[in-house]
Design an enzyme around this catalytic site. Structure first.
Site, short mmCIF file in Angstrom:
data_model
loop_
_atom_site.label_atom_id
_atom_site.label_comp_id
_atom_site.label_asym_id
_atom_site.label_seq_id
_atom_site.Cartn_x
_atom_site.Cartn_y
_atom_site.Cartn_z
N ALA A 14 0.81 -1.23 0.00
CA ALA A 14 0.00 0.00 0.00
C ALA A 14 0.84 1.28 0.00
O ALA A 14 0.31 2.35 0.23
CB ALA A 14 -0.93 0.02 1.20
N ARG A 16 2.18 2.59 -2.60
CA ARG A 16 2.03 3.31 -3.88
C ARG A 16 0.90 2.66 -4.69
O ARG A 16 0.35 1.64 -4.31
CB ARG A 16 3.34 3.27 -4.67
N GLY A 17 0.59 3.28 -5.82
CA GLY A 17 -0.28 2.67 -6.81
C GLY A 17 -1.68 2.36 -6.34
O GLY A 17 -2.30 3.13 -5.60
N ILE A 18 -2.20 1.22 -6.79
CA ILE A 18 -3.58 0.84 -6.49
C ILE A 18 -3.79 0.63 -5.00
O ILE A 18 -4.82 1.03 -4.44
CB ILE A 18 -3.96 -0.43 -7.29
N LYS A 38 7.12 -3.20 1.73
CA LYS A 38 8.57 -3.32 1.93
C LYS A 38 9.31 -1.99 1.93
O LYS A 38 10.40 -1.90 2.49
CB LYS A 38 9.18 -4.21 0.84
N ASP A 70 7.66 -7.85 4.47
CA ASP A 70 7.85 -8.65 3.26
C ASP A 70 6.94 -9.86 3.42
O ASP A 70 7.17 -10.71 4.28
CB ASP A 70 9.32 -9.08 3.14
N TYR A 164 4.27 -15.73 -14.98
CA TYR A 164 3.46 -14.66 -14.40
C TYR A 164 1.99 -15.04 -14.35
O TYR A 164 1.31 -14.82 -13.33
CB TYR A 164 3.63 -13.35 -15.20
#
Length: 273
Positions: A14, A16-18, A38, A70, A164
């Protein structure tokens, strides 16, 4: 139940980003957010740390607990859950957002990258959920939201990045199985995936500025997540939601507000026909 006021969210990745967008949307309701990520020190290529995220969350009206975690290591997860309970009294919602990506073919994927994707995406999602479940089972309207795609066994979704796809589908299989396992105990397990590319650091690294300009902002995922997490957990589980479809059902008609570049047709995301 249209607010997350007073709820405690444990969100992985959390900083950054979504993940951060979901946290800030919850914060506007007055929620508590545990930032389990992290990045404690500034990263040379990626924006944000757990501490800058905490500042943004508290500016929006929420309470934040930044924790260096982590999710590949269960001792760190259990320590984070303990601190979350000590600070906020419990956990109501888990958002499995943390993910590792490498869109590489079989010969181009070193086993170190393979292990990272399976360690974070599959094992990390499973371990985080397992660590939070004892607290979620005590909550009044417990939700687990995982950012992973609908399961689709068409070969085209595997052929260029087998590792992936397997790792992301592993997250989706957690949703599928755990929704049934905990259906009678009232814990909701749902997945959320975007209809279009979302402007995140990962997308910037993959497609650069050109792809970023043809993306939607993370706020569309945050609004979709909010719509899920405010539902009755006993009546909303086992779903693989798509952000745009969910918001259209909720009455949203203006999607232009989510465009990074006004007037642009956003690129479709992976895994959706």
């Amino acid at each position: 139940m249209n607010t997350l006021k007073g709820k405690t969210l444990f969100i992985t990745g959390a900083s950054r980003g979504i993940g951060l967008a979901i946290a800030k949307r919850a914060a506007r309701d007055g929620a508590n957010v545990v930032i389990a990520a992290k990045t404690a020190e500034p990263h040379p290529k990626l924006p944000g740390t757990i501490y800058s995220a905490a500042e943004e969350i508290e500016k929006e009206g929420g309470k934040a607990l930044p924790l260096t975690v982590d999710i590949r290591f269960e001792d760190q997860l259990h320590a984070a859950v303990k601190q979350a309970v000590e600070r906020f009294g419990g956990i109501d919602i888990l958002v499995n957002n943390a993910s590792a990506i490498s869109l590489t073919g079989t010969l181009e994927t070193p086993m170190k990258k393979f292990d990272l994707m399976f360690g974070v995406n599959v094992r990390g999602t499973y371990a985080t959920t397992q660590a939070c479940l004892p607290e979620l089972l005590k909550a009044k309207n417990p939700h687990v939201l995982t950012l992973s795609p609908p399961l689709n066994m068409k070969a085209k979704w595997f052929q260029n990045h087998v590792a992936y796809t397997m790792a992301k589908y592993g997250m989706s299989m957690c949703v599928l199985g755990m929704a049934e396992e905990f259906r009678d105990r009232g814990v909701a397990f749902n997945a959320l995936w975007p209809r279009t590319v979302i402007a995140t650091a990962a997308i910037n690294m993959i497609g650069g500025e050109e792809m970023m300009q043809a993306s939607r902002t993370p706020e569309i995922m945050a609004d979709a997540a909010h719509a899920i997490l405010t539902r009755d957990s006993r009546a909303c589980t086992g779903n693989f939601f798509i952000d745009e479809d969910l918001l259209r059902e909720a009455g949203v008609t203006d999607f232009a507000k989510y465009l990074v570049k006004p007037g642009t047709e956003p690129l479709p995301d992976f895994f959706l026909d």
